[in-house]
Design a protein around this motif. Structure first.
Motif, PDB file in Angstrom:
ATOM      1  N   LEU A 235       0.854  -1.199   0.000  1.00 49.95           N
ATOM      2  CA  LEU A 235       0.000   0.000   0.000  1.00 49.95           C
ATOM      3  C   LEU A 235       0.885   1.241   0.000  1.00 49.95           C
ATOM      4  CD1 LEU A 235      -2.714   1.370   0.079  1.00 49.95           C
ATOM      5  CD2 LEU A 235      -2.828   0.970   2.530  1.00 49.95           C
ATOM      6  N   ASP A 236       1.354   1.614  -1.171  1.00 52.52           N
ATOM      7  CA  ASP A 236       2.243   2.760  -1.329  1.00 52.52           C
ATOM      8  C   ASP A 236       1.454   3.935  -1.867  1.00 52.52           C
ATOM      9  OD1 ASP A 236       4.501   1.491  -0.399  1.00 52.52           O
ATOM     10  OD2 ASP A 236       5.054   0.708  -2.368  1.00 52.52           O
ATOM     11  N   LEU A 237       1.064   4.797  -0.978  1.00 49.15           N
ATOM     12  CA  LEU A 237       0.326   6.003  -1.390  1.00 49.15           C
ATOM     13  C   LEU A 237       1.333   7.108  -1.686  1.00 49.15           C
ATOM     14  CD1 LEU A 237      -2.536   5.695   1.239  1.00 49.15           C
ATOM     15  CD2 LEU A 237      -2.626   5.087  -1.183  1.00 49.15           C
ATOM     16  N   PRO A 238       0.947   8.140  -2.459  1.00 50.70           N
ATOM     17  CA  PRO A 238       1.891   9.209  -2.784  1.00 50.70           C
ATOM     18  C   PRO A 238       2.493   9.791  -1.507  1.00 50.70           C
ATOM     19  CG  PRO A 238      -0.211   9.535  -3.905  1.00 50.70           C
ATOM     20  CD  PRO A 238      -0.382   8.384  -2.983  1.00 50.70           C
ATOM     21  N   PRO A 239       3.777  10.172  -1.480  1.00 53.55           N
ATOM     22  CA  PRO A 239       4.641  10.372  -2.647  1.00 53.55           C
ATOM     23  C   PRO A 239       5.369   9.100  -3.115  1.00 53.55           C
ATOM     24  CG  PRO A 239       5.797  11.079  -0.681  1.00 53.55           C
ATOM     25  CD  PRO A 239       4.447  10.613  -0.235  1.00 53.55           C
ATOM     26  N   LEU A 240       5.168   7.961  -2.458  1.00 51.81           N
ATOM     27  CA  LEU A 240       5.867   6.761  -2.927  1.00 51.81           C
ATOM     28  C   LEU A 240       5.375   6.377  -4.308  1.00 51.81           C
ATOM     29  CD1 LEU A 240       6.234   4.363   0.135  1.00 51.81           C
ATOM     30  CD2 LEU A 240       8.053   5.211  -1.359  1.00 51.81           C
ATOM     31  N   ARG A 241       6.312   5.973  -5.147  1.00 50.67           N
ATOM     32  CA  ARG A 241       5.960   5.652  -6.525  1.00 50.67           C
ATOM     33  C   ARG A 241       6.724   4.399  -6.917  1.00 50.67           C
ATOM     34  NH1 ARG A 241       4.410   7.885 -11.487  1.00 50.67           N
ATOM     35  NH2 ARG A 241       5.767   7.107 -13.100  1.00 50.67           N
TER      36      ARG A 241
END
Ligand SMILES: [Fe+2]
Ligand SMILES: [Fe+2]
Length: 290
Positions: free
Chosen positions: A228-234
């Protein structure tokens, strides 16, 4: 078909990504073994689902061999199965593999309706050859509009691979359902109030939201899940979070469709308390005790 108790149970599994032995996903995620476990789980439910929907990415590379392996595992499944393609599928190989089941069109898009139950099921084909993202072109949207038009009074569930909404995961949103298709799909659904839920896959995570006056959800994979990588992770990171099937519980009396998740856990589910008292089971693995 209607049961005496007025209940229909629709199970959804997704993103099974079956590969041949030795393939990267087979080695790292044991996708075939995880599907076997999912089949066992569904067969073992106290209340048998009336139908099982498999919402795409059924195999990983779309070869006839992979479909052969997929079919072999699914042949143990007790309820009737309905399949639609995802971006990892090959439309023609999938059509060939499931041709004998009789519900897939002989040519063109792999969309169809299932009319045998109190809840009408509409399978959509969002596959675009050579792309990871999906689309609903004019032909597919017109087909959907016509199907919804012909049975406005019947409670309906639409199932598809690509979720029709942005999920907040940047890379998955970039390979989601193409924005123009989303807008037009939303328009079609907004004119037809009988759709209780739209269910999708592709994301390898459980998600639920409001969409076009109805509910839209995503079922996790039977094997690897997306971190579950929500912004800012890309990034596209995978984790072995719990696999699950969606169970949609239709209660004819109240006219409600309720969304449940049924976990397909490594540890066999066992009762700790059967409602009448504590059972003599080991409640938790070592490390959880104070
Ligand atoms: Fe997938
Ligand atoms: Fe996908």
């Amino acid at each position: 078909m209607t049961h005496a108790d007025g209940i229909m149970l629709i199970a959804q599994i997704s993103d099974t990504h079956v590969q041949m032995p030795g393939g990267k996903l087979d080695r790292n995620y044991a996708t075939a073994a995880h599907l076997e476990r999912a089949v066992e789980h569904l067969n073992g439910l106290e209340r048998q689902p009336d139908v099982v929907l498999l919402t795409g990415d059924t195999v990983d590379e779309g070869t006839a061999q992979e479909y052969g392996r997929l079919r072999e595992i699914l042949s143990d499944l007790k309820p009737p199965l309905y399949v639609i393609p995802g971006n990892h599928d090959n439309r023609e190989e999938l059509r060939r593999a499931f041709a004998n089941d009789g519900y897939l069109p002989r040519d063109g898009f792999l969309h169809y309706t299932v009319e045998d139950w109190p809840v009408r099921l509409i399978g959509l084909d969002t596959h675009v050859v050579g792309e990871h993202g999906g689309a609903l072109c004019r032909e597919r949207l017109e087909w959907l509009g016509a199907r919804l038009q012909e049975s406005p009074a019947r409670p309906t569930v639409v199932f598809m691979h690509h979720p029709p909404f942005r999920v907040g995961h940047q890379l998955m949103d970039e390979m989601g359902l193409e924005p123009d298709s989303v807008a037009k799909f939303e328009q079609v659904l907004s004119c037809h109030k009988q759709v209780h839920q739209v269910i999708a896959g592709h994301l390898h995570r459980p998600v639920i939201t409001r969409f076009a006056g109805t509910v839209a959800s995503v079922c996790p994979s039977t094997a690897q899940q997306l971190a579950l990588d929500l912004p800012p992770l890309r990034r596209l990171a995978t984790v072995m979070d719990p696999a699950a099937a969606t169970l949609l519980f239709w209660d004819e009396q109240s006219g409600t469709l309720v969304h449940h998740l049924s976990y397909i856990d490594e540890r066999p589910t066992h009762l700790l308390n059967d409602g009448g008292g504590w059972l003599d089971n080991e409640p938790l693995p070592p490390g959880f005790h104070s």
